[in-house]
Write an enzyme that holds these catalytic residues in place. Sequence first.
Site, PDB file in Angstrom:
ATOM      1  N   GLY A 121       0.758  -1.142   0.116  1.00 14.98           N
ATOM      2  CA  GLY A 121       0.091   0.111  -0.047  1.00 14.98           C
ATOM      3  C   GLY A 121       0.954   1.274  -0.059  1.00 14.98           C
ATOM      4  O   GLY A 121       2.120   1.359  -0.122  1.00 14.98           O
ATOM      5  N   ASN A 122       0.144   2.314   0.241  1.00 16.99           N
ATOM      6  CA  ASN A 122       0.888   3.516   0.256  1.00 16.99           C
ATOM      7  C   ASN A 122       0.279   4.581   1.363  1.00 16.99           C
ATOM      8  O   ASN A 122      -0.803   4.220   1.759  1.00 16.99           O
ATOM      9  CB  ASN A 122       1.339   4.253  -1.341  1.00 16.99           C
ATOM     10  CG  ASN A 122      -0.016   4.675  -1.818  1.00 16.99           C
ATOM     11  OD1 ASN A 122      -0.813   5.358  -1.314  1.00 16.99           O
ATOM     12  ND2 ASN A 122      -0.655   4.090  -2.943  1.00 16.99           N
TER      13      ASN A 122
END
Length: 225
Positions: free
Chosen positions: A29-30
Amino acid sequence: TLWKPLLGRHALVTAGPTHEPIDPVRYLGNRSSGLQGYAIAEALAALGARVTLVSGPTNLLAPAGVTLRRVETALEMEQAVRDALPADIAVCAAAVADWRVTNAVTSKIKKSADAMPPSLHLVPNPDILAALSAPGPHRPSLVVGFAAETDDVEANAIAKRKRKGCDWIVANDVSVGTNVMGGTENTVLLITSDGVEHWPRMTKTDLALRLARRIARRFGAPALS
Ligand code: C5P
Protein backbone atom coordinates in the site's frame (compact mmCIF):
# COMPACT_ATOMS: atom_id res chain seq x y z
CA THR A 1 -23.38 27.81 -3.04
CA LEU A 2 -26.22 28.62 -5.40
CA TRP A 3 -23.83 28.91 -8.34
CA LYS A 4 -24.20 25.61 -10.26
CA PRO A 5 -22.08 26.03 -13.39
CA LEU A 6 -21.45 22.28 -13.70
CA LEU A 7 -25.14 21.24 -13.75
CA GLY A 8 -25.60 18.49 -16.32
CA ARG A 9 -21.92 17.47 -16.27
CA HIS A 10 -20.67 14.13 -15.03
CA ALA A 11 -17.36 14.20 -13.16
CA LEU A 12 -15.35 11.10 -12.32
CA VAL A 13 -12.81 11.39 -9.49
CA THR A 14 -10.34 8.74 -8.32
CA ALA A 15 -8.94 9.00 -4.80
CA GLY A 16 -7.03 7.21 -2.09
CA PRO A 17 -4.42 4.49 -2.30
CA THR A 18 -4.85 1.03 -3.73
CA HIS A 19 -4.04 -2.08 -1.74
CA GLU A 20 -2.41 -4.94 -3.58
CA PRO A 21 -2.87 -8.24 -1.74
CA ILE A 22 0.04 -10.53 -0.83
CA ASP A 23 -2.10 -12.97 1.14
CA PRO A 24 -5.41 -12.60 3.04
CA VAL A 25 -3.85 -10.40 5.75
CA ARG A 26 -1.01 -8.57 3.98
CA TYR A 27 -0.87 -6.05 1.16
CA LEU A 28 1.31 -3.50 -0.59
CA GLY A 29 0.00 0.00 0.00
CA ASN A 30 0.99 3.65 0.26
CA ARG A 31 0.40 6.67 2.49
CA SER A 32 -2.34 8.37 0.47
CA SER A 33 -5.18 9.50 2.79
CA GLY A 34 -7.68 10.27 0.01
CA LEU A 35 -8.34 13.75 1.48
CA GLN A 36 -7.52 15.75 -1.65
CA GLY A 37 -9.58 13.57 -3.99
CA TYR A 38 -12.59 13.49 -1.64
CA ALA A 39 -12.43 17.28 -1.32
CA ILE A 40 -12.37 17.64 -5.11
CA ALA A 41 -15.35 15.32 -5.50
CA GLU A 42 -17.28 17.37 -2.92
CA ALA A 43 -16.33 20.67 -4.55
CA LEU A 44 -17.40 19.52 -8.03
CA ALA A 45 -20.72 18.31 -6.60
CA ALA A 46 -21.21 21.66 -4.86
CA LEU A 47 -20.91 23.35 -8.27
CA GLY A 48 -23.68 21.13 -9.64
CA ALA A 49 -21.81 18.23 -11.24
CA ARG A 50 -23.01 14.65 -10.89
CA VAL A 51 -19.96 13.07 -9.30
CA THR A 52 -18.76 9.47 -9.20
CA LEU A 53 -15.93 8.99 -6.71
CA VAL A 54 -13.93 5.80 -7.18
CA SER A 55 -11.97 5.35 -4.00
CA GLY A 56 -9.38 2.95 -2.71
CA PRO A 57 -9.35 2.10 1.01
CA THR A 58 -9.63 5.25 3.18
CA ASN A 59 -11.12 6.25 6.52
CA LEU A 60 -13.24 8.94 4.91
CA LEU A 61 -17.03 9.19 4.62
CA ALA A 62 -18.72 9.70 1.24
CA PRO A 63 -18.98 13.45 0.62
CA ALA A 64 -22.47 14.91 0.37
CA GLY A 65 -24.12 14.42 -3.00
CA VAL A 66 -21.42 12.12 -4.38
CA THR A 67 -21.80 8.50 -5.57
CA LEU A 68 -19.00 6.54 -3.91
CA ARG A 69 -17.63 3.34 -5.44
CA ARG A 70 -15.20 1.65 -3.08
CA VAL A 71 -12.46 -0.57 -4.48
CA GLU A 72 -9.34 -2.19 -3.11
CA THR A 73 -6.92 -2.91 -5.94
CA ALA A 74 -5.74 -1.04 -9.03
CA LEU A 75 -7.46 -3.57 -11.29
CA GLU A 76 -10.75 -2.99 -9.43
CA MET A 77 -10.23 0.77 -9.71
CA GLU A 78 -9.62 0.44 -13.46
CA GLN A 79 -12.87 -1.53 -13.85
CA ALA A 80 -14.90 0.88 -11.69
CA VAL A 81 -13.60 3.82 -13.72
CA ARG A 82 -14.60 2.08 -16.95
CA ASP A 83 -18.04 1.35 -15.53
CA ALA A 84 -18.49 5.02 -14.59
CA LEU A 85 -17.88 6.32 -18.11
CA PRO A 86 -18.90 8.38 -19.99
CA ALA A 87 -17.82 11.45 -18.05
CA ASP A 88 -17.21 15.05 -19.07
CA ILE A 89 -14.53 15.56 -16.46
CA ALA A 90 -12.04 13.10 -14.96
CA VAL A 91 -9.79 13.99 -12.04
CA CYS A 92 -7.30 11.27 -11.13
CA ALA A 93 -6.15 11.98 -7.59
CA ALA A 94 -5.68 8.34 -6.57
CA ALA A 95 -2.25 7.05 -5.59
CA VAL A 96 -2.53 3.87 -7.62
CA ALA A 97 0.07 1.27 -6.66
CA ASP A 98 2.63 1.00 -9.43
CA TRP A 99 2.84 -2.78 -9.09
CA ARG A 100 0.71 -5.70 -7.99
CA VAL A 101 1.76 -9.08 -6.68
CA THR A 102 1.28 -11.90 -9.22
CA ASN A 103 1.98 -14.67 -6.72
CA ALA A 104 -0.57 -13.58 -4.11
CA VAL A 105 -2.08 -16.54 -2.25
CA THR A 106 -5.39 -17.19 -0.51
CA SER A 107 -3.89 -18.73 2.66
CA LYS A 108 -1.81 -16.74 5.12
CA ILE A 109 1.90 -17.20 4.43
CA LYS A 110 3.54 -18.83 7.46
CA LYS A 111 6.81 -17.51 8.74
CA SER A 112 9.28 -20.18 9.70
CA ALA A 113 12.71 -19.77 11.17
CA ASP A 114 14.45 -22.06 8.69
CA ALA A 115 12.57 -21.34 5.45
CA MET A 116 13.60 -18.52 3.12
CA PRO A 117 11.41 -15.40 3.36
CA PRO A 118 8.86 -15.36 0.54
CA SER A 119 9.61 -13.54 -2.72
CA LEU A 120 7.06 -11.19 -4.23
CA HIS A 121 6.70 -11.21 -7.99
CA LEU A 122 5.53 -7.81 -9.18
CA VAL A 123 4.01 -6.67 -12.46
CA PRO A 124 3.06 -3.11 -13.41
CA ASN A 125 -0.53 -2.02 -12.83
CA PRO A 126 -2.48 -0.38 -15.65
CA ASP A 127 -2.14 3.39 -15.83
CA ILE A 128 -5.71 4.58 -15.33
CA LEU A 129 -4.94 8.24 -16.08
CA ALA A 130 -3.13 7.41 -19.32
CA ALA A 131 -5.96 5.13 -20.42
CA LEU A 132 -8.59 7.82 -19.68
CA SER A 133 -6.49 10.35 -21.60
CA ALA A 134 -6.12 8.23 -24.73
CA PRO A 135 -8.16 9.45 -27.71
CA GLY A 136 -11.43 7.61 -28.19
CA PRO A 137 -15.19 7.98 -28.02
CA HIS A 138 -15.20 7.90 -24.21
CA ARG A 139 -12.39 10.35 -23.61
CA PRO A 140 -13.64 12.94 -21.11
CA SER A 141 -13.32 16.44 -22.52
CA LEU A 142 -11.16 17.44 -19.54
CA VAL A 143 -8.75 15.00 -17.90
CA VAL A 144 -6.77 16.19 -14.88
CA GLY A 145 -3.88 14.22 -13.39
CA PHE A 146 -1.81 14.69 -10.28
CA ALA A 147 1.93 14.52 -9.94
CA ALA A 148 3.49 13.97 -6.55
CA GLU A 149 7.14 14.87 -6.94
CA THR A 150 10.05 15.31 -4.61
CA ASP A 151 12.50 16.93 -7.06
CA ASP A 152 12.31 19.21 -10.12
CA VAL A 153 8.54 19.46 -9.61
CA GLU A 154 7.85 21.75 -12.58
CA ALA A 155 9.97 19.95 -15.20
CA ASN A 156 8.75 16.54 -14.12
CA ALA A 157 5.13 17.64 -14.14
CA ILE A 158 5.39 19.14 -17.63
CA ALA A 159 6.94 15.89 -18.86
CA LYS A 160 4.24 13.88 -17.09
CA ARG A 161 1.45 15.86 -18.76
CA LYS A 162 2.88 14.99 -22.18
CA ARG A 163 3.54 11.36 -21.32
CA LYS A 164 0.09 10.70 -19.88
CA GLY A 165 -1.80 12.69 -22.50
CA CYS A 166 -3.95 14.47 -19.92
CA ASP A 167 -5.05 18.10 -20.24
CA TRP A 168 -3.97 19.44 -16.85
CA ILE A 169 -1.56 18.31 -14.17
CA VAL A 170 -1.80 19.41 -10.56
CA ALA A 171 1.72 18.99 -9.26
CA ASN A 172 2.74 19.01 -5.63
CA ASP A 173 5.98 18.68 -3.74
CA VAL A 174 5.69 15.75 -1.37
CA SER A 175 9.26 15.76 -0.07
CA VAL A 176 9.75 15.15 3.63
CA GLY A 177 8.97 18.33 5.55
CA THR A 178 6.23 19.59 3.20
CA ASN A 179 3.76 17.44 5.19
CA VAL A 180 1.52 17.04 2.13
CA MET A 181 1.07 13.25 2.29
CA GLY A 182 -1.57 12.81 5.00
CA GLY A 183 -1.54 16.51 5.88
CA THR A 184 -4.37 19.00 5.44
CA GLU A 185 -2.52 21.56 3.30
CA ASN A 186 -1.08 21.53 -0.18
CA THR A 187 1.04 23.77 -2.40
CA VAL A 188 0.68 23.06 -6.10
CA LEU A 189 1.50 24.08 -9.62
CA LEU A 190 -1.24 23.84 -12.24
CA ILE A 191 0.15 22.81 -15.62
CA THR A 192 -2.12 23.41 -18.63
CA SER A 193 -1.53 23.86 -22.36
CA ASP A 194 -1.17 27.58 -21.56
CA GLY A 195 1.72 27.11 -19.15
CA VAL A 196 2.40 26.91 -15.44
CA GLU A 197 0.51 28.58 -12.59
CA HIS A 198 1.99 28.70 -9.10
CA TRP A 199 -0.81 28.46 -6.55
CA PRO A 200 -0.19 29.60 -2.96
CA ARG A 201 -0.19 27.15 -0.04
CA MET A 202 -3.78 26.50 1.04
CA THR A 203 -5.88 23.83 2.66
CA LYS A 204 -6.84 20.83 0.56
CA THR A 205 -10.46 22.01 0.84
CA ASP A 206 -9.63 25.43 -0.58
CA LEU A 207 -7.50 23.85 -3.29
CA ALA A 208 -10.44 21.63 -4.25
CA LEU A 209 -12.81 24.61 -4.44
CA ARG A 210 -10.35 26.58 -6.53
CA LEU A 211 -9.76 23.65 -8.88
CA ALA A 212 -13.52 23.06 -9.23
CA ARG A 213 -14.08 26.75 -10.07
CA ARG A 214 -11.26 26.55 -12.56
CA ILE A 215 -12.87 23.49 -14.15
CA ALA A 216 -16.22 25.32 -14.29
CA ARG A 217 -14.52 28.20 -16.10
CA ARG A 218 -13.07 25.72 -18.61
CA PHE A 219 -16.66 24.57 -19.25
CA GLY A 220 -17.75 28.08 -20.01
CA ALA A 221 -18.84 29.48 -16.68
CA PRO A 222 -18.04 33.15 -16.20
CA ALA A 223 -15.42 33.89 -13.56
CA LEU A 224 -16.79 34.58 -10.08
CA SER A 225 -16.11 38.14 -9.05
O1 C5P B 1 2.94 8.09 -12.93
P1 C5P B 1 2.50 8.73 -11.65
O2 C5P B 1 1.99 7.73 -10.66
O3 C5P B 1 3.48 9.67 -11.07
O4 C5P B 1 1.28 9.64 -12.10
C1 C5P B 1 0.40 10.19 -11.18
C2 C5P B 1 -0.93 10.42 -11.83
O5 C5P B 1 -1.32 9.28 -12.58
C3 C5P B 1 -2.03 10.62 -10.82
O6 C5P B 1 -3.02 11.44 -11.42
C4 C5P B 1 -2.54 9.21 -10.61
O7 C5P B 1 -3.87 9.20 -10.15
C5 C5P B 1 -2.44 8.65 -12.00
N1 C5P B 1 -2.18 7.20 -12.07
C6 C5P B 1 -3.18 6.35 -12.50
N2 C5P B 1 -2.92 5.00 -12.59
C7 C5P B 1 -1.70 4.51 -12.29
C8 C5P B 1 -0.68 5.38 -11.85
C9 C5P B 1 -0.96 6.71 -11.74
O8 C5P B 1 -4.29 6.79 -12.77
N3 C5P B 1 -1.47 3.22 -12.39
